[in-house]
Design an enzyme around this catalytic site. Structure first.
Site, PDB file in Angstrom:
ATOM      1  N   PRO A   1      -1.894   0.620   7.200  1.00 41.62           N
ATOM      2  CA  PRO A   1      -2.436   1.972   7.025  1.00 41.62           C
ATOM      3  C   PRO A   1      -3.213   2.094   5.720  1.00 41.62           C
ATOM      4  CG  PRO A   1      -0.164   2.067   7.777  1.00 41.62           C
ATOM      5  CD  PRO A   1      -0.447   0.631   7.452  1.00 41.62           C
ATOM      6  N   GLU A   2      -4.368   2.745   5.794  1.00 42.03           N
ATOM      7  CA  GLU A   2      -5.214   2.945   4.625  1.00 42.03           C
ATOM      8  C   GLU A   2      -5.164   4.419   4.221  1.00 42.03           C
ATOM      9  OE1 GLU A   2      -9.072   1.131   5.275  1.00 42.03           O
ATOM     10  OE2 GLU A   2      -8.166  -0.415   6.552  1.00 42.03           O
TER      11      GLU A   2
END
Length: 285
Positions: free
Chosen positions: A2-3
């Site tokens: 996840p960014e």
């Protein structure tokens, strides 16, 4: 992994469902999920009977502020998920930690590859003193000090490919593989271009696109891939509108050329060979 948009989506979701909620207890199902303290009893004692005042995000880290001055830190790493569910919901096999709330609700940390970490920070400590990775983070893309001049000054010091440069959390906090590809496409810059070869005009466009692409992705709830979901289990929508990421072999949405993929520093880079020319000269007319 996840960014920033995915972590921000989780943060907003957590504030919607857990803000003002009291943690009445918890259960650690995998000891090594605890980064600090490494004592399960100390961790559970620290979080018990505390109320979550709000969740904040720093880069890809999540921080829950508690009413007694302590806090909880979370890093999802590659496959971590925080899911808000009824306590009667069947327990996934990869559940690593559970937070118990009133009204038969739970916040579960589910992590297939077990790289995710959780911290409890006592009231007499700062998050940065316990979560050492926080000290190394560069500016947030939405920080008012994140400007073309800031980015240009850092680019001038680096001969790394611009794609690799953008993944450096010491420079910009939160950008990962997906959005680096998207930003470079929008800016007409080839991912192999050396950072120090970019002109200030290109950096100005790059800076604006970093902000706009991330804003768009947040509005769409992030990009759902195999291990990312909103806290209530909802998928993000950005993946369906991606310009280049994950579209190897497909046609460019602008020029029709075939999207290519190469390896840079062990990471995939997706780009359009027609719209993104080498050495950062900009998009072809």
């Amino acid at each position: 992994m996840p960014e920033l948009p995915e972590v921000e989506t989780v943060r907003r979701g957590l504030n919607q469902v857990t803000q003002g909620q009291k943690i009445i207890g918890g259960e650690v199902l995998l000891q090594r999920t605890l980064a600090y303290p490494n004592c399960e009893a100390t961790f559970l004692q620290g979080i018990a009977q505390t109320t979550i005042t709000n969740w904040q995000r720093r880069g890809k880290y999540l921080l829950a502020n508690l009413d007694n001055g302590s806090s909880i830190g979370v890093h999802l790493r590659m496959t971590g998920q925080l899911l808000w569910v009824k306590d009667t919901t069947p327990l996934p096999i990869h559940t690593r930690l559970r937070f118990f709330f009133a009204n038969q609700q739970e916040l579960r940390f589910v992590d297939t590859r077990t790289f995710g970490k959780i911290w409890w920070i006592a009231a007499d400590k700062t998050p940065e003193s316990v979560i050492t990775g926080l000290k190394k983070l560069g500016l947030e893309p939405f920080d008012r000090n994140f400007t073309a001049d800031y980015l240009y000054s850092h680019c001038q010091k680096s001969r790394r490919p611009i794609k690799t440069f953008l993944l450096d959390q010491n420079v910009v906090a939160g950008i990962g593989n997906i959005y680096a590809d998207e930003v470079l496409f929008k800016s007409g810059i080839h991912p192999q271009t050396a950072a120090n070869l970019l002109k200030i005009e290109q950096i100005d466009l790059l800076t604006k696109n970093i902000i706009s692409v991330l804003e768009t992705a947040i509005a769409e709830g992030g990009t759902s891939f195999s291990d990312f979901l909103h806290v209530t289990g909802v998928n993000g929508n950005y993946g369906a509108m991606a310009w280049v990421y994950g579209r190897n072999g497909e046609n460019c949405r602008l020029c029709g050329a075939t999207i290519a993929r190469i390896k840079l520093s062990g990471r995939s880079a997706h780009f359009c060979p027609q719209c993104q020319v080498s050495r950062g000269e900009g998009r072809k007319s």
